[in-house]
Design an enzyme around this catalytic site. Structure first.
Site, PDB file in Angstrom:
ATOM      1  N   GLY A   9      42.354 -48.648 -44.291  1.00 19.56           N
ATOM      2  CA  GLY A   9      42.942 -49.550 -43.291  1.00 19.56           C
ATOM      3  C   GLY A   9      43.791 -48.752 -42.311  1.00 19.56           C
ATOM      4  O   GLY A   9      44.816 -49.214 -41.815  1.00 19.56           O
ATOM      5  N   GLY A  12      45.023 -49.988 -38.624  1.00 22.31           N
ATOM      6  CA  GLY A  12      45.884 -51.159 -38.469  1.00 22.31           C
ATOM      7  C   GLY A  12      47.280 -50.788 -38.004  1.00 22.31           C
ATOM      8  O   GLY A  12      47.563 -49.625 -37.693  1.00 22.31           O
ATOM      9  N   GLN A  13      48.138 -51.795 -37.962  1.00 24.93           N
ATOM     10  CA  GLN A  13      49.490 -51.597 -37.421  1.00 24.93           C
ATOM     11  C   GLN A  13      50.272 -50.543 -38.208  1.00 24.93           C
ATOM     12  O   GLN A  13      50.886 -49.657 -37.626  1.00 24.93           O
ATOM     13  CB  GLN A  13      50.250 -52.934 -37.428  1.00 24.93           C
ATOM     14  N   ASP A  35      38.542 -46.719 -42.261  1.00 22.96           N
ATOM     15  CA  ASP A  35      38.598 -48.144 -41.915  1.00 22.96           C
ATOM     16  C   ASP A  35      37.182 -48.674 -41.880  1.00 22.96           C
ATOM     17  O   ASP A  35      36.226 -47.908 -41.992  1.00 22.96           O
ATOM     18  CB  ASP A  35      39.318 -48.365 -40.573  1.00 22.96           C
ATOM     19  N   ILE A  36      37.079 -49.968 -41.658  1.00 14.74           N
ATOM     20  CA  ILE A  36      35.749 -50.593 -41.676  1.00 14.74           C
ATOM     21  C   ILE A  36      34.942 -50.215 -40.437  1.00 14.74           C
ATOM     22  O   ILE A  36      33.721 -50.258 -40.445  1.00 14.74           O
ATOM     23  CB  ILE A  36      35.888 -52.115 -41.855  1.00 14.74           C
ATOM     24  N   TYR A 143      47.861 -65.900 -47.715  1.00 11.92           N
ATOM     25  CA  TYR A 143      48.301 -64.504 -47.668  1.00 11.92           C
ATOM     26  C   TYR A 143      49.386 -64.250 -48.716  1.00 11.92           C
ATOM     27  O   TYR A 143      49.329 -63.285 -49.488  1.00 11.92           O
ATOM     28  CB  TYR A 143      48.810 -64.216 -46.256  1.00 11.92           C
ATOM     29  N   LYS A 147      49.507 -61.852 -52.010  1.00  9.93           N
ATOM     30  CA  LYS A 147      50.514 -60.795 -52.199  1.00  9.93           C
ATOM     31  C   LYS A 147      51.214 -60.936 -53.553  1.00  9.93           C
ATOM     32  O   LYS A 147      51.427 -59.941 -54.248  1.00  9.93           O
ATOM     33  CB  LYS A 147      51.540 -60.817 -51.053  1.00  9.93           C
TER      34      LYS A 147
HETATM   35  N1  SER Z   1      54.085 -59.572 -40.911  1.00  3.39           N
HETATM   36  C1  SER Z   1      53.213 -60.277 -41.790  1.00  3.39           C
HETATM   37  C2  SER Z   1      52.640 -61.472 -41.184  1.00  3.39           C
HETATM   38  O1  SER Z   1      53.274 -62.024 -40.321  1.00  3.39           O
HETATM   39  C3  SER Z   1      53.954 -60.688 -43.037  1.00  3.39           C
HETATM   40  O2  SER Z   1      53.749 -59.730 -43.986  1.00  3.39           O
HETATM   41  O3  SER Z   1      51.600 -61.898 -41.581  1.00  3.39           O
END
Ligand code: SER
Length: 319
Positions: A9, A12-13, A35-36, A143, A147
């Site tokens: 990944g 990503g950010q 990454d993909i 999400y 987690k």
């Molecule tokens: N920054 C993330 C989000 O907003 C939270 O882990 O999804």
């Protein structure tokens, strides 16, 4: 440490900045970005880049073998807002992505694994101010559920199979090198681009939505900090609370006005408001500070001035 580092990944950010930081520290060839899909960002041209899906375990394991990888940062995931739109995909990617790495680590091939958790692992019944390390969780977003489940898997693999997996509950992350995608805290990055380019921003969260946030540089230091800590000082094997600063969109807009006095903000909360309202306002991260010496450096004033200065430079280069 012998062996190389794999970042899954990497475009990503977080991955973009982590790739830069780890390559500066260990050398370009010691850090394999993956990454993909391939990235066009020149940042990735300086070292190895492999294209694969974290869901393709044989291919990932082959890359690990090929490069003699001993440390993996598994960052591939769908963020909170995108996960609500594609629950099945989010569950599959966020859970099995972690699971594959833990299974590979279990064979003894890897010395260390990093996996990010989030403030989203908390929920509406969690004490919202100075949220303790150990508390009611009960996340309500897909999400967040992924987690919290991931944290439990990490601790399980550490206890049962001695997998040295380490994790941080990141707050909203704010940086200028890479942009977030599909998160609820993304407004705190978008706002800077709009403030600089048009002087106006419509925020998808209400003015008083207080959330824990952190400058990316601090987040990268925390990530490398926990990964370099001696094994015995990483005492929590679910995930560590981590805190930088907390602010609302209105407070951030006021800080931006110190640099761009004509900046105007308006508010049009959407479904992401519900996600934000279920998350803490601020976090107690004393265990990370005690156990492995975490310290943040950026307050709101420094974060704002750095973002404005760096994004201005970036936009000049592009134009
Ligand atoms: N920054 C993330 C989000 O907003 C939270 O882990 O999804």
């Amino acid at each position: 440490m012998q062996g190389n580092i794999l970042i899954v990944g990497a475009t990503g950010q977080i991955g973009t900045e982590l790739t830069l930081a780890l390559r500066a520290k260990h050398g370009n060839n010691a850090v394999i970005a993956s990454d993909i899909k391939m990235s066009e960002d020149p940042i990735f041209k300086d070292g190895p880049f492999e294209v694969f899906s974290v869901l393709d375990r044989p291919r990932m394991e082959a890359v690990i073998d090929q490069y003699n990888v001993k440390v993996v940062y598994q960052l591939a995931a769908l963020l909170s807002a995108t996960s609500e739109k594609y629950p099945e995909k989010a569950w599959d990617l966020n859970m099995n992505g972690l699971f594959h790495i833990l299974e590979i680590a279990k064979t003894g091939k890897l010395d260390r694994v990093f996996w990010p958790s989030s403030i989203a692992a908390f929920g509406p019944n969690t004490p919202a101010d100075d949220t303790p390390q150990f508390t009611i969780m009960e996340p309500t977003s897909i999400y967040g559920i992924s987690k919290l489940a991931g944290e439990r898997w990490c601790e399980y693999y550490f206890n049962k199979f001695n997998v040295d997996v380490r994790s941080i509950r990141y707050p909203g992350l704010i940086g200028y090198r890479s942009e977030p995608g599909g998160g609820t805290t993304d407004y705190a990055v978008d706002i800077f681009y709009h403030a600089i380019e048009s002087g106006k921003y419509t925020c998808f969260l209400g003015p008083n939505t207080r959330l824990p946030m952190m400058m990316m540089e601090d987040a990268i230091n925390a990530t490398i900090g926990i990964m370099e800590a001696p094994k015995e000082s990483v005492k929590i094997r679910g995930s560590y609370n981590l805190s930088g600063i907390s602010f609302t969109p209105e407070e951030l807009a006021n800080e931006i006005r110190k640099h761009i006095p004509e900046f105007e903000i308006s508010y049009a909360p959407d479904f992401r408001q519900g996600l934000a309202d279920s998350w803490p306002n601020s976090i107690d991260d004393s265990r990370a500070r005690e156990d492995w010496g975490w310290q943040h450096r950026f307050d709101l004033a420094r974060l704002t001035s750095t973002m404005i200065e760096e994004i201005r430079k970036k936009l000049v280069v592009k134009s």
